[in-house]
Design a protein around this motif. Structure first.
Motif, PDB file in Angstrom:
ATOM      1  N   GLN A  80       0.834  -1.196   0.000  1.00 16.95           N
ATOM      2  CA  GLN A  80       0.000   0.000   0.000  1.00 16.95           C
ATOM      3  C   GLN A  80       0.880   1.261   0.000  1.00 16.95           C
ATOM      4  O   GLN A  80       1.882   1.319   0.695  1.00 16.95           O
ATOM      5  N   PHE A  81       0.473   2.252  -0.805  1.00 23.16           N
ATOM      6  CA  PHE A  81       1.215   3.503  -0.886  1.00 23.16           C
ATOM      7  C   PHE A  81       0.266   4.691  -0.723  1.00 23.16           C
ATOM      8  O   PHE A  81      -0.806   4.722  -1.324  1.00 23.16           O
ATOM      9  N   THR A  82       0.678   5.658   0.063  1.00 20.70           N
ATOM     10  CA  THR A  82       0.044   6.965   0.088  1.00 20.70           C
ATOM     11  C   THR A  82       1.115   7.964  -0.328  1.00 20.70           C
ATOM     12  O   THR A  82       2.052   8.227   0.430  1.00 20.70           O
ATOM     13  N   LEU A  83       1.003   8.464  -1.548  1.00 17.73           N
ATOM     14  CA  LEU A  83       1.981   9.407  -2.079  1.00 17.73           C
ATOM     15  C   LEU A  83       1.558  10.821  -1.698  1.00 17.73           C
ATOM     16  O   LEU A  83       0.393  11.186  -1.841  1.00 17.73           O
ATOM     17  N   THR A  84       2.492  11.599  -1.235  1.00 18.80           N
ATOM     18  CA  THR A  84       2.202  12.979  -0.847  1.00 18.80           C
ATOM     19  C   THR A  84       2.744  13.926  -1.897  1.00 18.80           C
ATOM     20  O   THR A  84       3.846  13.750  -2.409  1.00 18.80           O
ATOM     21  N   ALA A  85       1.939  14.934  -2.224  1.00 19.10           N
ATOM     22  CA  ALA A  85       2.334  15.913  -3.232  1.00 19.10           C
ATOM     23  C   ALA A  85       1.692  17.248  -2.891  1.00 19.10           C
ATOM     24  O   ALA A  85       0.706  17.307  -2.145  1.00 19.10           O
ATOM     25  N   ALA A  86       2.247  18.325  -3.443  1.00 21.04           N
ATOM     26  CA  ALA A  86       1.719  19.653  -3.142  1.00 21.04           C
ATOM     27  C   ALA A  86       2.111  20.623  -4.247  1.00 21.04           C
ATOM     28  O   ALA A  86       3.076  20.387  -4.983  1.00 21.04           O
ATOM     29  N   GLY A  87       1.344  21.715  -4.338  1.00 23.75           N
ATOM     30  CA  GLY A  87       1.709  22.757  -5.292  1.00 23.75           C
ATOM     31  C   GLY A  87       0.533  23.391  -5.982  1.00 23.75           C
ATOM     32  O   GLY A  87      -0.464  23.762  -5.355  1.00 23.75           O
ATOM     33  N   SER A  88       0.644  23.502  -7.290  1.00 22.54           N
ATOM     34  CA  SER A  88      -0.245  24.256  -8.157  1.00 22.54           C
ATOM     35  C   SER A  88      -1.733  24.116  -7.833  1.00 22.54           C
ATOM     36  O   SER A  88      -2.260  23.005  -7.736  1.00 22.54           O
ATOM     37  N   THR A  89      -2.407  25.258  -7.688  1.00 27.38           N
ATOM     38  CA  THR A  89      -3.873  25.247  -7.627  1.00 27.38           C
ATOM     39  C   THR A  89      -4.450  25.271  -9.042  1.00 27.38           C
ATOM     40  O   THR A  89      -5.593  24.871  -9.256  1.00 27.38           O
ATOM     41  N   PHE A  90      -3.654  25.741  -9.983  1.00 28.43           N
ATOM     42  CA  PHE A  90      -4.040  25.799 -11.392  1.00 28.43           C
ATOM     43  C   PHE A  90      -4.465  24.421 -11.899  1.00 28.43           C
ATOM     44  O   PHE A  90      -5.455  24.269 -12.610  1.00 28.43           O
ATOM     45  N   VAL A  91      -3.713  23.389 -11.513  1.00 30.48           N
ATOM     46  CA  VAL A  91      -3.949  22.037 -12.016  1.00 30.48           C
ATOM     47  C   VAL A  91      -4.858  21.216 -11.096  1.00 30.48           C
ATOM     48  O   VAL A  91      -5.235  20.094 -11.432  1.00 30.48           O
ATOM     49  N   TYR A  92      -5.259  21.778  -9.970  1.00 28.43           N
ATOM     50  CA  TYR A  92      -5.992  21.008  -8.965  1.00 28.43           C
ATOM     51  C   TYR A  92      -7.267  20.335  -9.499  1.00 28.43           C
ATOM     52  O   TYR A  92      -7.504  19.149  -9.211  1.00 28.43           O
ATOM     53  N   PRO A  93      -8.115  21.011 -10.276  1.00 28.84           N
ATOM     54  CA  PRO A  93      -9.315  20.313 -10.776  1.00 28.84           C
ATOM     55  C   PRO A  93      -8.981  19.068 -11.598  1.00 28.84           C
ATOM     56  O   PRO A  93      -9.666  18.035 -11.485  1.00 28.84           O
ATOM     57  N   LEU A  94      -7.922  19.145 -12.399  1.00 24.53           N
ATOM     58  CA  LEU A  94      -7.530  18.007 -13.223  1.00 24.53           C
ATOM     59  C   LEU A  94      -6.900  16.909 -12.376  1.00 24.53           C
ATOM     60  O   LEU A  94      -7.234  15.726 -12.530  1.00 24.53           O
ATOM     61  N   PHE A  95      -6.002  17.279 -11.473  1.00 24.63           N
ATOM     62  CA  PHE A  95      -5.374  16.280 -10.613  1.00 24.63           C
ATOM     63  C   PHE A  95      -6.405  15.546  -9.761  1.00 24.63           C
ATOM     64  O   PHE A  95      -6.294  14.337  -9.542  1.00 24.63           O
ATOM     65  N   SER A  96      -7.402  16.253  -9.276  1.00 24.71           N
ATOM     66  CA  SER A  96      -8.434  15.607  -8.456  1.00 24.71           C
ATOM     67  C   SER A  96      -9.098  14.482  -9.225  1.00 24.71           C
ATOM     68  O   SER A  96      -9.315  13.374  -8.697  1.00 24.71           O
TER      69      SER A  96
END
Length: 376
Positions: free
Chosen positions: A61-77
């Motif tokens: 099992q993996f929980t990857l942590t990432a952070a940054g751009s709000t610009f891309v947030y709708p797509l990343f979600s």
């Protein structure tokens, strides 16, 4: 009498032995004779066969942590949710804190990868212990949003009028420079309130890169970057913060990723492009910019794509990059990150257009493949 009894006892003993032998013989074969007279045989008893699922080891099992751009947030979600459906053992915890915040966390080593709408400078890359590579994952347009009662669409802005507003030189919506470009729109005698990002932002980087490209005064006095000293206006945190400020402030103008403007039903302007045409931000415009960039993409992928030529082009367009380390201490986690990001810039692109992002062209995806090979 004794002799007679002895004979009878012997007969009985022999009969009993014979009966026992017949019974033992039948039982040893586990059944009755078949039609041919042969005895049926049962297979040797073995341990029950294990199922394929039981034999297969459980996935890590993996929980990857990432952070940054709000610009891309709708797509990343959307992308990360779909990836989890395909790979239930992998979850991504993405913090939409702005490109600057993502870079800070990557530099501190507290995330597995970051996302930024501004490529990193050499001096900032040098600060990252485990190295960094830039992987373009999407292309999007930055909309110039506004709140003018009665003007839900049709507002036109030139390069100089937009720069003039953010320089504080144009302060009213009925300024002669604005009315000249909008003869069919009734602009009110209303103060203009510029809104900008208060946090370190890749969207700000794209926006100020554009203003620096199209206006010499802006370039000299303010410049470009994830954080700049805006001459006038009020701040909002994240794309959602700017969108919220504009929506609640009559006369406000701001900049936000096109998906935020569309989702929040906020009006956005047409901009005059390099060919002199007024165009709205659009998926098509972002795709044109991506195709233009692909033809001359450097190996490290760090390139600006604002204010490109073309009748349908739109000036304020940029990449979002995933920022990955070139070295990971945990080999299993490294592979999980690589598999996720390869899926994002290839199969995951199928979710881009519905959210008004442009797909990464194949030519850029191939450059990404080569750069991913640098991860150790």
């Amino acid at each position: 009498m004794l002799q007679k009894w002895s004979k009878m006892s012997l007969s009985m003993i022999l009969a009993a032995v014979l009966a026992f032998m017949v019974s033992a013989c039948g039982n040893s074969n586990g059944g009755s004779p078949n039609s041919s007279g042969a005895q049926k045989t049962e297979p040797a008893q073995t341990q029950p066969a294990q199922t394929e699922a039981a034999q297969k080891p459980a996935e890590k099992q993996f929980t990857l942590t990432a952070a940054g751009s709000t610009f891309v947030y709708p797509l990343f979600s959307k992308m990360f949710a779909e990836y989890n459906k395909l790979h239930p053992n992998v979850q991504v915890n993405y913090q939409s804190i702005g490109s600057g915040g993502g870079i800070k966390q990557l530099t501190a080593g507290t995330v597995d990868f970051a996302a930024s709408d501004a490529f990193m400078k050499d001096e900032d890359i040098a600060k990252i212990k485990n190295g960094v590579i830039h992987i373009p994952v999407t292309v999007g347009a930055v909309a110039v949003i506004y709140n003018i009662d009665g003007v839900e669409k049709g507002l036109k802005l030139t390069q100089d009028t937009l720069a003039g507003i953010y320089l504080g030189k144009i302060t009213k919506w009925n300024d002669p420079k604005l009315t000249a470009d909008n003869p069919d729109v009734k602009l009110p005698d209303l103060a203009i309130t510029p809104v900008f990002r208060s946090d370190g932002s890749g969207t700000t980087s794209i926006f100020t890169d554009y203003l620096s490209t199209v206006n010499a005064e802006w370039k000299d006095k303010v410049g470009k970057g994830t954080s700049v000293q805006f001459p006038v206006g009020i701040g909002g945190k994240g794309n959602e913060g700017v969108a919220g400020q504009v929506k609640q402030t009559p006369g406000a103008i701001g900049y936000a990723e096109l998906a935020y403007a569309d989702k929040n039903k906020i009006a956005y302007a047409q901009l005059r492009n390099k060919d002199g045409k007024f165009v709205y931000p659009s998926l098509e415009a972002a795709s044109l910019a991506a195709a233009s960039a692909a033809a001359n993409m450097p190996e490290d992928t760090r390139v600006s794509i604002v204010e490109k030529p073309g009748e349908k082009s739109y000036g304020i367009v940029g990449f979002t990059w995933a920022l990955l380390n070139t070295q990971y201490d945990d080999a299993d986690k490294k592979q999980a990150v690589i598999d996720l990001l390869k899926w994002v810039y290839r199969d995951g692109q199928q979710y881009s257009e519905d959210l008004l992002y442009a797909k990464i062209p194949e030519a850029i995806a191939k450059i990404n493949d080569k750069n991913m090979e640098k991860i150790k």
